[in-house]
Every structure is written in C-alpha cells, then in structure tokens.
Design an enzyme around this catalytic site. Sequence first.
Site, PDB file in Angstrom:
ATOM      1  N   GLN A  10      55.262  20.699  15.770  1.00 21.56           N
ATOM      2  CA  GLN A  10      55.800  21.246  17.008  1.00 21.56           C
ATOM      3  C   GLN A  10      55.958  22.760  16.920  1.00 21.56           C
ATOM      4  O   GLN A  10      56.267  23.304  15.856  1.00 21.56           O
ATOM      5  CB  GLN A  10      57.158  20.620  17.301  1.00 21.56           C
ATOM      6  CG  GLN A  10      57.075  19.214  17.853  1.00 21.56           C
ATOM      7  CD  GLN A  10      58.435  18.650  18.200  1.00 21.56           C
ATOM      8  OE1 GLN A  10      58.932  17.758  17.531  1.00 21.56           O
ATOM      9  NE2 GLN A  10      59.042  19.156  19.249  1.00 21.56           N
ATOM     10  N   SER A  91      55.803  19.047   9.022  1.00 19.78           N
ATOM     11  CA  SER A  91      56.658  18.211   9.860  1.00 19.78           C
ATOM     12  C   SER A  91      55.827  17.138  10.553  1.00 19.78           C
ATOM     13  O   SER A  91      55.217  16.291   9.907  1.00 19.78           O
ATOM     14  CB  SER A  91      57.422  19.092  10.842  1.00 19.78           C
ATOM     15  OG  SER A  91      58.387  18.350  11.559  1.00 19.78           O
ATOM     16  N   LEU A  92      55.753  17.167  11.885  1.00 14.01           N
ATOM     17  CA  LEU A  92      54.944  16.198  12.629  1.00 14.01           C
ATOM     18  C   LEU A  92      53.514  16.154  12.104  1.00 14.01           C
ATOM     19  O   LEU A  92      52.854  15.096  12.138  1.00 14.01           O
ATOM     20  CB  LEU A  92      54.942  16.562  14.115  1.00 14.01           C
ATOM     21  CG  LEU A  92      53.944  15.790  14.978  1.00 14.01           C
ATOM     22  CD1 LEU A  92      54.436  14.383  15.217  1.00 14.01           C
ATOM     23  CD2 LEU A  92      53.666  16.507  16.269  1.00 14.01           C
ATOM     24  N   ARG A 116      59.307   8.442  18.038  1.00 13.46           N
ATOM     25  CA  ARG A 116      60.028   9.371  17.151  1.00 13.46           C
ATOM     26  C   ARG A 116      60.658  10.498  17.966  1.00 13.46           C
ATOM     27  O   ARG A 116      61.817  10.852  17.771  1.00 13.46           O
ATOM     28  CB  ARG A 116      59.053   9.936  16.121  1.00 13.46           C
ATOM     29  CG  ARG A 116      59.633  10.922  15.093  1.00 13.46           C
ATOM     30  CD  ARG A 116      58.502  11.339  14.156  1.00 13.46           C
ATOM     31  NE  ARG A 116      58.942  12.206  13.075  1.00 13.46           N
ATOM     32  CZ  ARG A 116      58.840  13.530  13.086  1.00 13.46           C
ATOM     33  NH1 ARG A 116      58.335  14.148  14.153  1.00 13.46           N
ATOM     34  NH2 ARG A 116      59.225  14.251  12.042  1.00 13.46           N
ATOM     35  N   HIS A 201      64.797  17.907  11.116  1.00 17.29           N
ATOM     36  CA  HIS A 201      64.940  17.953   9.656  1.00 17.29           C
ATOM     37  C   HIS A 201      66.356  18.271   9.184  1.00 17.29           C
ATOM     38  O   HIS A 201      66.570  18.547   7.998  1.00 17.29           O
ATOM     39  CB  HIS A 201      63.922  18.913   9.037  1.00 17.29           C
ATOM     40  CG  HIS A 201      62.512  18.526   9.339  1.00 17.29           C
ATOM     41  ND1 HIS A 201      61.918  17.422   8.791  1.00 17.29           N
ATOM     42  CD2 HIS A 201      61.605  19.048  10.198  1.00 17.29           C
ATOM     43  CE1 HIS A 201      60.692  17.293   9.276  1.00 17.29           C
ATOM     44  NE2 HIS A 201      60.485  18.268  10.139  1.00 17.29           N
ATOM     45  N   GLN A 250      61.684  11.709   5.934  1.00 16.65           N
ATOM     46  CA  GLN A 250      61.139  13.029   6.273  1.00 16.65           C
ATOM     47  C   GLN A 250      61.864  13.668   7.447  1.00 16.65           C
ATOM     48  O   GLN A 250      62.041  14.878   7.511  1.00 16.65           O
ATOM     49  CB  GLN A 250      59.647  12.876   6.588  1.00 16.65           C
ATOM     50  CG  GLN A 250      58.925  14.166   6.936  1.00 16.65           C
ATOM     51  CD  GLN A 250      58.270  14.099   8.303  1.00 16.65           C
ATOM     52  OE1 GLN A 250      58.808  13.518   9.235  1.00 16.65           O
ATOM     53  NE2 GLN A 250      57.102  14.704   8.414  1.00 16.65           N
TER      54      GLN A 250
END
Length: 320
Positions: A10, A91-92, A116, A201, A250
């Site tokens: 993102q 991340s993603l 998610r 996160h 994660q």
Amino acid sequence: MSIAFVFPGQGSQSIGMLSELAAEHPTVAATFAEASSALGSDLWNLVQRGPSESLNATERTQPAMLAAGIACWRVWRERGGAVPSLVTGHSLGEFTALVAAEALPFADCIKLVAFRGRAMQEAVPVGTGAMAALLGLDDADVVAACADAAREGGVAEAVNFNSPGQVVIAGDTDAVQRAIDAAKVRGAKRAVLLPVSVPSHSSLMRKAAEQLAVVLADLPFATPAIEFRSAVDGQRYAQPDAIRELLGRQLMSPVQWTDTVRGLIDSGATQILECGPGRVLVGLCQRIARGTPTSCASLETPPQFAAALAAAAPATTRNH
C-alpha cells in the site's frame, strides 16, 4: 546474474496506474478481469477512474495492488523474462510474491487480501489511527521517540524499517503525533504523515490478525516454486503451515525491509526488480544497496520492461 523480485504494498497505488502497460499487453486487463470476477466489482474501472478516496480505502487498495503486481509479473514472464532466484514483498507485497511463486491461487488471494483490508479497517476506525515516516534518525532513536510518546498513553511503534534513516511509525493518532514531536527533538530531518487509513503492522492490528488466521487456515497453500523470503524476519518460508502462521503474524509485526534487502544482496542478487506500480521500493533498495554491485529497477511501463529485459539477458545474447 541472479535476479530478485520485490513487490510493493500500500502507498504505491495511483489513479491510472498500469494504463501504459495495458495499452500494449492485454494480459493486464485480463488479470484485472480475473480479480474483478473474484471480488464481484470492477477493479480496473476503479484503478483507472477512481475516485482516489475509494481506491485508497484499505479493503480496495489491497486487491488493486495485488492485481497490479501480478499483472506486471505475468507480462514479464510472457516477454521471456527470467524466473527470479528469490521473491519477497513489502507488507501486502508478500501476498503478491506468494502468488507469483505459485504458493496460493490468484483468485483466492484477491479475496483474502480484500478480507484482510476490511478486518484491518474494522479493527481501528478511520481517524483513530495514523502512520508517519520519520527521516534522518537512527532506528534506535525512532524506537526511543515512540517509547517517549507511549508513556503518555496510546500506541506508538516503529513498524517499517525501510532503509537507513527512514523508519515508519504507527499507532493511535495522538500518540503518533507525540512521537513525531519527540523525533524532531531528537534531530529528525523530516516527519511525514502517510495517507493511509489504518496503522498497519502495529499491535493495534491484533484483532485483525486473529480474524485473518481463521481464514488462512482454510486456504490451499502450496510449497513456493520460487524461494520466498518474508520481510518480517528476512527468512525463507517453504512449508504451507509455516506460511499460514507467518501471514497471520505479519499483520502486527514490523517490516524489516533494510535487513531483508541486505539478505537478498548477501545471497548473491545482482539485480533487484520492483514488480508493480511506483518506484518506492527501488528508492529504498538503492539506498540499502549503496556500495554494492547490485542494481535496482522498476517494472511498470513498457520502456522499463524493455530496459530490464535487456539488462537481464545473458552477455552472449546481447553481443549478437
């Protein structure tokens, strides 16, 4: 030459992304059509026409970025691009990397990341959480600034260790602002609030992570066909059950991007290609790779593909 692929998360989305690539490669539209079918909504229309407020909503940003990354990946392979030695993501982007590595079917992953995103947004209502990038401080000083802020209440945590001198923090809006102030006192050159709707996160994602774990348990993971490394710890993950556990954890674990890229370089990666929209990871990788022979480049537009394919071609091919 050893190639590593990195997939963005993102923050790299934009209205009109991949339009130039789509004009030359029908695979782009076909990939988005597949994603749209899985979601039950027109994802390509959203990406091309907006509005930006809708694209930037986490539950839509995540499938859009996944589809964009896989579209670029498919174009690379169609054009004869080599299979990389390693894949990872920010991340993603880890989900995109796992689809590219054939560890999870694309349609299943599109629905997974949409869930998610919804779970993340529901865990922290819009306006109550924030993220900010702090520039010019050592990692330890950022962690200390967050600790200073959290003493007055709320959550403020270092969540993305992106490159030397660039760390992203996340948490409750007021606590993040206090951490920004504390970081400036400690000598931060700049602090930038990020246009995201959830504090990814951070420990505020615990509820979302628990919900995600339930969904992950029912998905058909396979052993990755390409070595996959997680930016949670820079380690290789190959077993389906270990990957399921990783993806749940994660969501509320810091992104150790600096260490992960250094690990790619130490493993012999001489070319790191960012596969997907934007150049965020290229910029980070260039700073991390400074002083090494490793090069970093983007894969988003036709000229970028042409340049990367030429750079990756064997020397004997280039000389004929």
